[in-house]
Design a protein around this motif. Structure first.
Motif, PDB file in Angstrom:
ATOM      1  N   GLU A 190      40.127  68.473  12.555  1.00 45.31           N
ATOM      2  CA  GLU A 190      39.720  69.671  13.285  1.00 45.31           C
ATOM      3  C   GLU A 190      38.653  70.419  12.493  1.00 45.31           C
ATOM      4  OE1 GLU A 190      43.416  71.678  13.585  1.00 45.31           O
ATOM      5  OE2 GLU A 190      44.361  70.077  14.737  1.00 45.31           O
ATOM      6  N   SER A 191      37.982  69.688  11.591  1.00 44.54           N
ATOM      7  CA  SER A 191      36.996  70.359  10.740  1.00 44.54           C
ATOM      8  C   SER A 191      35.789  69.459  10.497  1.00 44.54           C
ATOM      9  CB  SER A 191      37.644  70.792   9.420  1.00 44.54           C
ATOM     10  OG  SER A 191      38.257  69.688   8.764  1.00 44.54           O
ATOM     11  N   PHE A 192      35.708  68.851   9.320  1.00 46.08           N
ATOM     12  CA  PHE A 192      34.479  68.172   8.920  1.00 46.08           C
ATOM     13  C   PHE A 192      34.167  66.927   9.747  1.00 46.08           C
ATOM     14  CE2 PHE A 192      35.702  70.616   5.145  1.00 46.08           C
ATOM     15  CZ  PHE A 192      34.530  71.334   4.954  1.00 46.08           C
ATOM     16  N   VAL A 193      35.196  66.212  10.213  1.00 46.03           N
ATOM     17  CA  VAL A 193      34.936  65.026  11.040  1.00 46.03           C
ATOM     18  C   VAL A 193      35.499  65.228  12.452  1.00 46.03           C
ATOM     19  CG1 VAL A 193      34.683  63.358   9.172  1.00 46.03           C
ATOM     20  CG2 VAL A 193      36.964  63.882  10.029  1.00 46.03           C
ATOM     21  N   LEU A 194      35.383  66.456  12.939  1.00 41.70           N
ATOM     22  CA  LEU A 194      35.838  66.764  14.295  1.00 41.70           C
ATOM     23  C   LEU A 194      35.135  65.900  15.332  1.00 41.70           C
ATOM     24  CD1 LEU A 194      37.249  68.527  16.464  1.00 41.70           C
ATOM     25  CD2 LEU A 194      35.318  70.114  16.270  1.00 41.70           C
ATOM     26  N   ILE A 195      33.836  65.740  15.200  1.00 40.68           N
ATOM     27  CA  ILE A 195      33.075  64.971  16.190  1.00 40.68           C
ATOM     28  C   ILE A 195      33.575  63.534  16.243  1.00 40.68           C
ATOM     29  CG2 ILE A 195      30.785  64.047  16.740  1.00 40.68           C
ATOM     30  CD1 ILE A 195      29.635  66.692  15.593  1.00 40.68           C
ATOM     31  N   GLU A 196      33.804  62.942  15.077  1.00 35.37           N
ATOM     32  CA  GLU A 196      34.315  61.572  15.029  1.00 35.37           C
ATOM     33  C   GLU A 196      35.733  61.490  15.606  1.00 35.37           C
ATOM     34  OE1 GLU A 196      31.282  62.063  11.736  1.00 35.37           O
ATOM     35  OE2 GLU A 196      32.892  63.254  12.628  1.00 35.37           O
ATOM     36  N   ALA A 197      36.536  62.529  15.377  1.00 37.93           N
ATOM     37  CA  ALA A 197      37.910  62.539  15.881  1.00 37.93           C
ATOM     38  C   ALA A 197      37.941  62.598  17.407  1.00 37.93           C
ATOM     39  CB  ALA A 197      38.674  63.719  15.288  1.00 37.93           C
ATOM     40  N   VAL A 198      37.076  63.417  17.988  1.00 39.69           N
ATOM     41  CA  VAL A 198      37.006  63.494  19.449  1.00 39.69           C
ATOM     42  C   VAL A 198      36.469  62.184  20.016  1.00 39.69           C
ATOM     43  CG1 VAL A 198      35.883  64.654  21.395  1.00 39.69           C
ATOM     44  CG2 VAL A 198      36.828  65.999  19.511  1.00 39.69           C
TER      45      VAL A 198
END
Length: 279
Positions: free
Chosen positions: A223-231
């Protein structure tokens, strides 16, 4: 006609997005039978609601009362807030299915969700649901099976990739849970042991859920630094498993990450255009 209950003069919100309207509501045998202006209604109970809003019960789509409902089945704290439906088993942590050889370790992992000790009398998902029913739960319950629970019952809390046989065991537990009444699969990819799972593992389990018309709800990997990758991972799972996706916690934590949700919301909008159902 005599009614059981009449709610008089309330501001009625029907949940369809339209403005409230002033109306009376008549109830007979647990069913709303009249809605509108009732002249001199006769009822066993008349509730005067002139200064109140009347609406359908709220749905709490992310709740962790899996064990609390066994201690306080009436769920008084929920009902007093107008919540009448709870989804449980979120963040990859359902309290079923469990295996006896892992139960003591697993209890330590999840009992922080319980306000008091609980006697575990179940193993299968079906047995857990029967335990809830036996308590006479006062709210509607929408149970999900947790990926973290499934993984823990097969692999423990080891940071390893499942073998083909172990993955098949996980699939079987998911299938049994869906047949018992689970509405879908949840993940907690920021927590143990879900964080050890590769995307491919989740896709395979989500395919099982999709066969039964279930959904995939995820506490995503960041929910922070790799939020885009997580979504992007959640979207990939939805696409490859052909399953609806719900992102439980969609936010950008930390000043450095503020604004990333503009990108991820656009990603989700594009996914919906491409027939991937994601919210």
């Amino acid at each position: 006609m005599a009614y059981d209950i009449v709610i008089v003069g309330g501001r009625v919100i029907n949940g369809a997005g339209t403005p409230w309207t002033r109306a009376d509501i008549a109830i007979k045998d647990g069913v709303i039978v009249e809605l509108g202006y009732l002249k001199h209604p006769q009822a066993d109970i008349i509730i005067k609601a002139e200064d109140l809003f009347v609406c359908p019960g709220f749905i709490d789509i992310h709740n962790h009362s899996d064990l609390a409902l066994l201690i306080d089945p009436i769920a008084d704290s929920m009902i007093r807030q107008g919540v009448t439906t709870l989804t449980v088993g979120n963040c990859g942590l359902s309290v079923a299915p469990v295996k006896r050889e892992f139960i003591e370790l697993f209890k330590k992992h999840v009992e922080s969700f319980a306000p008091a000790p609980v006697e575990w009398k179940w193993e299968s998902f079906d047995e857990y649901l029967r335990a809830l029913e036996g308590k006479g739960v006062g709210v509607n319950v929408v149970p999900f099976v947790g990926h973290g629970t499934i993984r823990a019952m097969v692999l423990g809390f080891e940071p390893k990739e499942p073998s083909e046989n172990e993955l098949n065991q996980m699939k079987l537990l998911v299938e049994e849970s869906m047949k018992a009444g689970a509405f879908g699969l949840t993940t907690g990819l920021i927590y143990l042991p879900g964080m050890y799972a590769k995307t491919s593992e989740i896709i395979e389990l989500a395919k099982v859920v999709a066969k039964y018309g279930g959904i995939y709800a995820s506490h995503i990997r960041s929910e922070s630094f790799v939020l885009i990758e997580a979504v992007a991972e959640a979207i990939e799972i939805g696409a490859k498993a052909n399953i609806p996706v719900e992102i439980s916690h969609h936010k950008a934590s930390g000043v450095e990450n503020w604004g990333k949700v503009k990108t991820t919301l656009k990603m989700m909008e594009d996914a919906r255009i491409n027939n991937i159902e994601i919210t």
